[in-house]
Design a protein around this motif. Structure first.
Motif, PDB file in Angstrom:
ATOM      1  N   TYR A 103       0.834  -1.209   0.000  1.00  0.00           N
ATOM      2  CA  TYR A 103       0.000   0.000   0.000  1.00  0.00           C
ATOM      3  C   TYR A 103       0.862   1.250   0.000  1.00  0.00           C
ATOM      4  O   TYR A 103       1.782   1.388   0.810  1.00  0.00           O
ATOM      5  N   GLY A 125       3.752   8.684   4.535  1.00  0.00           N
ATOM      6  CA  GLY A 125       4.140   8.733   5.937  1.00  0.00           C
ATOM      7  C   GLY A 125       5.153   7.660   6.282  1.00  0.00           C
ATOM      8  O   GLY A 125       4.969   6.484   5.962  1.00  0.00           O
ATOM      9  N   LEU A 126       6.249   8.076   6.899  1.00  0.00           N
ATOM     10  CA  LEU A 126       7.265   7.158   7.384  1.00  0.00           C
ATOM     11  C   LEU A 126       7.717   7.716   8.728  1.00  0.00           C
ATOM     12  O   LEU A 126       7.422   8.852   9.051  1.00  0.00           O
ATOM     13  N   GLN A 178       9.135   5.472   0.319  1.00  0.00           N
ATOM     14  CA  GLN A 178       7.729   5.119   0.509  1.00  0.00           C
ATOM     15  C   GLN A 178       7.310   4.013  -0.464  1.00  0.00           C
ATOM     16  O   GLN A 178       6.590   3.081  -0.097  1.00  0.00           O
ATOM     17  N   GLN A 237      13.918   1.121   8.579  1.00  0.00           N
ATOM     18  CA  GLN A 237      12.487   1.335   8.356  1.00  0.00           C
ATOM     19  C   GLN A 237      11.909   0.253   7.442  1.00  0.00           C
ATOM     20  O   GLN A 237      10.854  -0.309   7.709  1.00  0.00           O
ATOM     21  N   ALA A 256       8.656   0.832   0.611  1.00  0.00           N
ATOM     22  CA  ALA A 256       7.877   0.319   1.746  1.00  0.00           C
ATOM     23  C   ALA A 256       6.653  -0.452   1.265  1.00  0.00           C
ATOM     24  O   ALA A 256       6.217  -1.401   1.911  1.00  0.00           O
ATOM     25  N   TYR A 314      11.868  -3.140   9.157  1.00  0.00           N
ATOM     26  CA  TYR A 314      10.778  -3.173  10.135  1.00  0.00           C
ATOM     27  C   TYR A 314       9.432  -3.418   9.448  1.00  0.00           C
ATOM     28  O   TYR A 314       8.648  -4.275   9.862  1.00  0.00           O
ATOM     29  N   LEU A 315       9.182  -2.677   8.376  1.00  0.00           N
ATOM     30  CA  LEU A 315       7.895  -2.821   7.679  1.00  0.00           C
ATOM     31  C   LEU A 315       7.766  -4.210   7.057  1.00  0.00           C
ATOM     32  O   LEU A 315       6.696  -4.819   7.089  1.00  0.00           O
TER      33      LEU A 315
END
Lengths: 298, 395
Positions: A75, A81-82, A139, A91, A142, A94-95
């Motif tokens: 998504y 947003g991060l 992003q 990051q 992510a 983690y995601l």
């Protein structure tokens, strides 16, 4: 693969989604087009389970979407947003782990996407220290880092430089080629037209048109470009089945309704003087979109 | 993937982020420094001016005027009252409502105190008794032997009776109680605020949107609370442990066993108190979307903590045995700060601890449920501050 079936969401008096339905098959790129506030973002948030619909349901691979299925979705929200103070690689790892990847796979995938999106030199930089364009790339990584089974991207091209746009186009084609259904929204209709297998046009919370660009074109008439340098303004105004889109450098762009005979148009053009060009063009998605949402902007 | 694993992943991120930050080390060092300064300041503050409440019963009521004057001359602040029933006076002393009860005749005063009589007050009372005895001796003018008069007068002192054996470790215990009260107050305030700020950070950076696409709201909340709670527990253990070891090594404390016990009780009550406050902090944080709005929405919660802290200092040092102190120290919002202080003083009873823990766990369960609901509803709402009424409404 993905079926959105009669999804309805109401905020007070505003009907954000009104029985929105569409299908996206395996490996299909589906472009979701609509104005601001048309309901694209609400629909996407419902697909991701961030919002609950008032009515209707979302199915994936034949089953209603549950928490476990959503874990495997990728998504890219409209409002990016991060964690601002977290390093790029941390990051992404983690995601990936939150989406169910084990530690090793998460590290591998994070490194791979960092390299792929040209972020290698920034891998240990805090996200807040990156340029906006690079934050967009993170992003995007992510959304992709956990090898998703479905991609939902809200305005993925906004804020990207031309090189990043090319990379993203390539990535999306690659994901689709691997069988992943991809849903994305965009205001850049030329990109949507270039990239998408199918398009859904949404207005006021309702899907008003849908199908391949060719299907949308069928039954929508065509665009006629008439090069008549001596023609006075308004020469085509009274012609049946014709809408003037604009005049530029002596070329007049006309929207011709389906089933209209083009010969009277040629005769009218010749009556004004010499005609150097008389060309039918496929209407662009932008023109089809204006037809569908009923805004005559030019 | 199990919810427990998800919660652990979220908690681990908090742990890593905080423990890696320089601010954690600085914060720990500053807490130790503040702590030392605090104790030094408090011991001088409490050593100074304070009011001694004296109850006079029976014939002793006659010394009301002279005692007030004598005390004023000696620079001690005394409030004198008349007590009709000596038994009632004694229970007032046991409760900490009176500091000394004076009975008997002016020439043979008896003083009842809780543990020990203030030295200044003892001298004042002795002087009154001696004046009285001297007056009696002078009244019998015949056969006046100056040496014998002096001896008689010198022998006349007040008779002091303590309700409880004076505790030589009382001052140390009080110091420890104040330290643990201060430590718990700081930890709960700091880590509760951190939870709220973390929630607001996720909201204001909008990262919460991609998190909630894969994590349930309660998993995210639980992970954050657990992670920051562990960081706080680590910090409190380090600060407290360093304190106990330093105090024992430098012989500041003669009762290291009590100190260790105080620390362990403190850690338990930190956990209980943190669970009580953290979810409330999180729910409050979820109501706003910008860091600048955080302070205002947290004010009601921080006020309760400040109140508990201020009351803790006042009650533990002045009214350690009062029944009001006991009642307040059992109530959930104050127990995590007050009760460990009373445990350090050795004034809390076992059943009080049990009642406090039961009350605490019950309210933690209720608050977690309520705060979880508010959080789940409010965390995705952006824009102006969400009114609490709306966050509580059923969707």
């Amino acid at each position: 693969m993905l079926r959105v079936d009669g999804v309805t969401k109401r905020y007070g008096d505003v009907l954000a989604c009104d029985r929105v339905s569409f299908d996206v098959g395996a490996g299909e790129l589906f472009g979701f087009v609509g104005g601001n506030g048309a309901g694209k973002t609400t629909t996407m948030r419902i697909v991701l389970g961030v919002l609950a619909p008032d009515a209707g349901e979302v199915r994936f691979r034949g089953a209603p979407v549950d928490h476990a299925a959503r874990r495997r979705f990728g998504y890219l929200p409209e409002e990016r947003g991060l964690y601002p103070r977290m390093r790029v690689l941390d990051q992404l790892v983690y995601l990936a782990e939150l989406h169910g990847a084990d530690t090793n796979a998460a590290h591998r995938a994070a490194e791979q996407w960092v390299a792929r999106l040209g972020l290698r030199e920034h891998r240990d930089t805090e996200v807040q220290r990156l340029s906006l364009g690079n934050q967009q790339r993170v992003q995007l990584a992510a959304a992709l880092v956990h090898d998703p089974l479905l991609l939902v991207l809200d305005e993925p091209f906004s804020g990207l430089d031309p090189l990043a746009v090319d990379v993203l186009v390539e990535v999306l084609r690659e994901q689709a080629a691997a069988g992943v259904p991809v849903v994305f929204s965009s205001h850049q209709l030329d990109l949507v037209e270039r990239l998408c297998d199918r398009v859904g046009i949404i207005k006021g919370g309702r899907v008003v048109a849908g199908g391949t660009v060719a299907q949308l074109r069928a039954g929508s008439g065509s665009t006629l470009v008439v090069d008549a340098p001596a023609a006075p303004a308004g020469w085509a105004a009274g012609l049946a089945g014709v809408t003037v889109l604009g005049v530029h450098n002596g070329q007049t762009r006309l929207r011709v309704a389906p089933g209209t005979d083009d010969q009277p148009i040629l005769a009218a053009a010749l009556a004004t003087g010499p005609v150097r060009g008389f060309t039918h063009q496929h209407p662009s998605l932008a023109e089809l979109y204006r037809d569908a949402v009923g805004v005559d902007s030019r | 993937m199990s919810p427990r694993h998800t919660v652990w992943l979220v908690a681990r991120r908090e742990l890593r982020t905080r423990l890696r930050a320089k601010s954690f080390l600085i914060g720990t060092a500053v807490s130790i420094a503040v702590l030392i300064g605090f104790v030094l300041m408090q011991s001088t503050l409490f050593g100074g001016e304070r009011v001694t409440r004296v109850g006079l019963s029976g014939q002793a009521a006659a010394i009301s005027g002279p005692l007030t004057e004598e005390a004023r001359a000696r620079g001690i602040d005394v409030v004198v009252s008349t007590v009709r029933d000596p038994a009632a006076g004694e229970s007032a002393i046991a409760d900490g409502d009176l500091d000394a009860l004076v009975t008997g005749t002016p020439a043979a005063l008896h003083v009842v105190v809780d543990e020990s009589l203030d030295e200044n007050l003892r001298r004042a009372l002795n002087s009154l008794v001696q004046q009285e005895v001297l007056r009696a001796q002078l009244a019998t003018v015949e056969d006046l032997d100056p040496d014998q008069v002096l001896a008689t007068v010198g022998d006349a002192t007040v008779d002091v009776r303590s309700l409880r054996a004076p505790d030589p470790t009382h001052d140390e215990r009080l110091a420890m109680a104040l330290v643990i009260v201060a430590l718990l107050y700081l930890s709960l305030l700091l880590y509760g605020t951190m939870v709220a700020q973390g929630v607001v950070e996720e909201k204001s950076s909008r990262v919460v949107e991609i998190l909630l696409a894969t994590v349930r709201p309660w998993e995210l909340l639980a992970g954050k609370v657990v992670g920051l709670g562990l960081v706080g527990l680590a910090q409190l253990t380090v600060v407290g442990g360093v304190g106990v070891v330093l105090a024992a090594v430098t012989d500041v404390l003669t009762i290291p066993g009590v100190a260790l016990g105080t620390l362990l009780w403190g850690l338990l009550w930190y956990l209980l108190g943190y669970l009580f406050y953290a979810t409330v902090f999180a729910a409050a944080g979820s109501l706003v979307s910008r860091q600048e709005e955080t302070q205002s929405v947290l004010l009601p919660i921080t006020s309760v903590l400040v109140l508990a802290f201020v009351m803790g200092f006042g009650l533990l040092s002045r009214l350690p045995n009062a029944s009001a102190t006991a009642v307040l120290s059992v109530l959930p919002p104050f127990a995590p700060i007050l009760l460990p202080g009373r445990l350090a003083l050795g004034t809390a009873t076992a059943w009080e601890v049990v009642v406090a823990i039961v009350l605490m766990l019950t309210s933690v369960a209720g608050l977690t449920w309520l705060a979880g609901r508010i959080y789940a509803k409010a965390v995705l709402r952006t824009g102006p501050r969400l009114p609490l009424r709306e966050a509580l409404r059923k969707s």
